[in-house]
Design a protein around this motif. Structure first.
Motif, PDB file in Angstrom:
ATOM      1  N   ALA A 187       0.763  -0.510  -6.662  1.00 39.06           N
ATOM      2  CA  ALA A 187       1.123  -1.512  -5.654  1.00 39.06           C
ATOM      3  C   ALA A 187       2.365  -2.304  -6.063  1.00 39.06           C
ATOM      4  O   ALA A 187       3.030  -2.900  -5.212  1.00 39.06           O
TER       5      ALA A 187
ATOM      6  N   GLU B 197      -5.558   3.338  -1.923  1.00 34.62           N
ATOM      7  CA  GLU B 197      -4.850   2.596  -2.970  1.00 34.62           C
ATOM      8  C   GLU B 197      -3.746   3.463  -3.573  1.00 34.62           C
ATOM      9  O   GLU B 197      -3.944   4.660  -3.834  1.00 34.62           O
TER      10      GLU B 197
ATOM     11  N   HIS C 152      -1.983   1.835 -11.489  1.00 39.84           N
ATOM     12  CA  HIS C 152      -1.926   1.389 -10.098  1.00 39.84           C
ATOM     13  C   HIS C 152      -0.472   1.282  -9.656  1.00 39.84           C
ATOM     14  O   HIS C 152       0.416   0.976 -10.453  1.00 39.84           O
TER      15      HIS C 152
ATOM     16  N   ALA D 246       0.814  -1.213   0.000  1.00 39.56           N
ATOM     17  CA  ALA D 246       0.000   0.000   0.000  1.00 39.56           C
ATOM     18  C   ALA D 246       0.848   1.264   0.000  1.00 39.56           C
ATOM     19  O   ALA D 246       0.393   2.322  -0.460  1.00 39.56           O
TER      20      ALA D 246
ATOM     21  N   ARG E 164      -5.343  -5.920  -5.082  1.00 40.16           N
ATOM     22  CA  ARG E 164      -6.694  -5.368  -5.067  1.00 40.16           C
ATOM     23  C   ARG E 164      -7.707  -6.410  -4.599  1.00 40.16           C
ATOM     24  O   ARG E 164      -8.639  -6.102  -3.851  1.00 40.16           O
TER      25      ARG E 164
ATOM     26  N   TYR F 100      -7.717  -6.838  -0.801  1.00 34.84           N
ATOM     27  CA  TYR F 100      -8.382  -5.768  -0.048  1.00 34.84           C
ATOM     28  C   TYR F 100      -9.866  -5.624  -0.417  1.00 34.84           C
ATOM     29  O   TYR F 100     -10.531  -4.700   0.065  1.00 34.84           O
TER      30      TYR F 100
ATOM     31  N   LEU G 103      -7.450  -0.960   4.001  1.00 36.16           N
ATOM     32  CA  LEU G 103      -6.626   0.177   3.583  1.00 36.16           C
ATOM     33  C   LEU G 103      -7.007   1.409   4.397  1.00 36.16           C
ATOM     34  O   LEU G 103      -8.175   1.612   4.734  1.00 36.16           O
TER      35      LEU G 103
END
Length: 509
Positions: free
Chosen positions: A421, A334, A419, A300, A320, A323, A489
């Motif tokens: 992560a 995120e 994204h 995260a 994803r 979570y 999160l």
């Protein structure tokens, strides 16, 4: 040699003296502590290079302190103040917000290259406050601002040296006092550039135009910018203008992470040998962890570092899913990575607005929730001095095997995001995290491929960059498995900035 350099190693002291000589030619005498007016006709470039642990940041910090001691003003991207013929200045820059924040966390006042190339245009009324705070004008009387508010601004500026932060402390929003951004036209003076291995030729030439005296600090073992065939901008400098530092053992002793990074220079070390070294280090020191699975909690805020895009996408999807994020939702907390600005050429001024406030390609961002306007997102820009913004956003979620990403939030135009992560090791350059997870199966794939970059096995360059992103702890991930997160999160772990800026420039007005 100046007394300030007495704590330096032999090669650091040599570099310090070389910079002292360079600055003397530019009219800044750090030994005697005085300056002469800027001679714009003289142009000088020097590079100080060395691997992780060679003391580049220590050297940079000591030289900046000496330069300021000689009466040179340190400038940032916030506000330059009124030009004076006798005023000498220095700017300490890095390619990204995260790289600049790494320097600031070590006590070196730094800003990004973008914040120097593009400067804010202040409302004339509030510019009077900026002049006063910078010591270049009388205390103003501003309608609607009380003495208490001005005092809050003064105290904030004394502690943080940020004009926008001080104005925000007085109760103003960024949109109140910043009317726009413009490309810098006038040259500056002395520029120190950290993480210069990340510079491409265009950025280098832009900096040459602005700074008559330019000192580059970089790591020759890192990955060169894409499209430059393994070459870095400082490679072209002649002998005497590029000084290389060795590892300073007394400053980096008992550091298993740096030991592993430097072991990669041994030509006899292959991938299997290196993994054995990692496993041995993990058995002796808790700062190195041999792990069969990726830790979702860490992803995260600290992305998993990978080589292949396919690996990056699979890990993001696993994160994803862990979570509970559905395909058509984006959860507050995120992580995102800015993938550039999607604007037509006619909106160049709007692009400058977005980039100058930190939304440049590669910037790390945390999604905080939807904005007040359709297509806008509330964002926290990691490493930025004013991190909280609301921006027109195009957020893309990639999926394995799918050519087109899913877009849960989309303005007609604005800042584009992927994204965050997991990120490629190339994009991680310039950043550091307390704990870093390195996905070893990807490095093994690079080793199997047998590719080289600038005469070095590619897997070794990748491993070196990935390992040296870790400040305190390194996790060497051996299998494609994900540990379940310990909780949902959150966003309350993020520091709040002095101002919230609404970037309406991403939409057609």
């Amino acid at each position: 040699m100046n007394a300030q350099a007495l704590s330096l190693s032999e090669d650091q002291a040599e570099a310090y003296d070389a910079m002292t000589e360079l600055l003397a030619k530019a009219g800044v005498d750090v030994t005697e502590g005085h300056t002469t007016p800027l001679n714009e006709a003289r142009s000088q470039v020097m590079a100080i290079v060395g691997k992780a642990g060679s003391g580049k940041t220590l050297l940079l910090a000591q030289m900046v302190e000496a330069i300021q001691g000689a009466g040179v003003d340190l400038i940032s991207g916030d506000y330059d103040g009124k030009p004076r013929k006798d005023r000498r200045t220095i700017a300490v820059l890095a390619p990204t917000n995260k790289a600049a924040s790494v320097l600031r966390n070590r006590g070196v006042p730094a800003t990004t290259i973008h914040r120097i190339l593009y400067t804010p245009m202040y409302d004339p009324e509030y510019e009077r406050i900026a002049d006063w705070l910078a010591g270049q004008g009388e205390k103003p009387e501003i309608e609607g601002l009380t003495e208490v508010a001005l005092e809050r601004a003064r105290l904030f500026y004394e502690a943080n040296k940020s004009i926008p932060g001080a104005l925000a402390a007085a109760g103003l929003k960024g949109s109140d006092f910043i009317q726009g951004w413009k490309r810098r036209e006038d040259p500056l003076d002395i520029g120190f550039i950290d993480e210069s291995s990340m510079l491409d030729e265009k950025q280098y030439e832009d900096l040459r135009e602005i700074f008559p005296t330019l000192v580059l600090f970089g790591d020759p073992a890192q990955l060169a910018p894409v499209g430059q065939s393994g070459a870095m901008v400082f490679d072209k400098l002649k002998d005497g203008r590029k000084l290389e530092l060795s590892r300073v053992h007394r400053q980096t002793q008992d550091n298993p992470i740096l030991d592993l990074a430097h072991a990669l220079a041994d030509p006899d070390v292959n991938f299997a040998t290196f993994e054995n070294m990692v496993q041995e280090a993990a058995s002796k020191d808790e700062r190195v962890v041999w792990s069969p699975r990726v830790e979702a909690d860490l992803m995260a805020r600290s992305p998993v570092l990978v080589w292949r895009n396919a690996t990056r996408i699979r890990l993001i999807q696993a994160f994803r899913g862990a979570y509970g994020a559905t395909v058509d939702t984006l959860l507050p907390g995120e992580p995102l990575i800015c993938d550039g600005i999607e604007l037509p050429i006619k909106h160049r001024k709007k692009r400058i607005d977005l980039e100058a406030r930190g939304l440049i390609k590669g910037a790390q961002v945390i999604y905080m929730g939807p904005g007040k306007r359709a297509g806008f997102s509330r964002l926290h820009v990691i490493g930025a001095e004013d991190p909280q913004v609301s921006a027109a956003s195009i957020i893309k979620i990639e999926a394995p095997g799918e050519e087109e990403p899913f877009i849960p939030f989309a303005a007609r135009m604005g800042a584009a995001f992927l994204h965050g992560a997991a990120v490629t090791i190339h994009k991680a350059q310039g950043s550091q995290w307390d704990t870093v997870q390195v996905f070893a199966p990807d490095l093994y794939a690079a080793a199997r491929a047998g590719r080289e970059e600038a005469g070095q096995p590619l897997w070794k360059r990748l491993a070196y960059v990935a390992i040296t992103r870790a400040e305190t702890r390194l996790l060497w991930i051996t299998r494609a498995m994900l540990a379940k997160p310990s909780g949902p999160l959150v966003t309350n772990d993020l520091p709040s900035g002095p101002a919230k800026l609404e970037l309406t420039s991403g939409e057609d007005d």
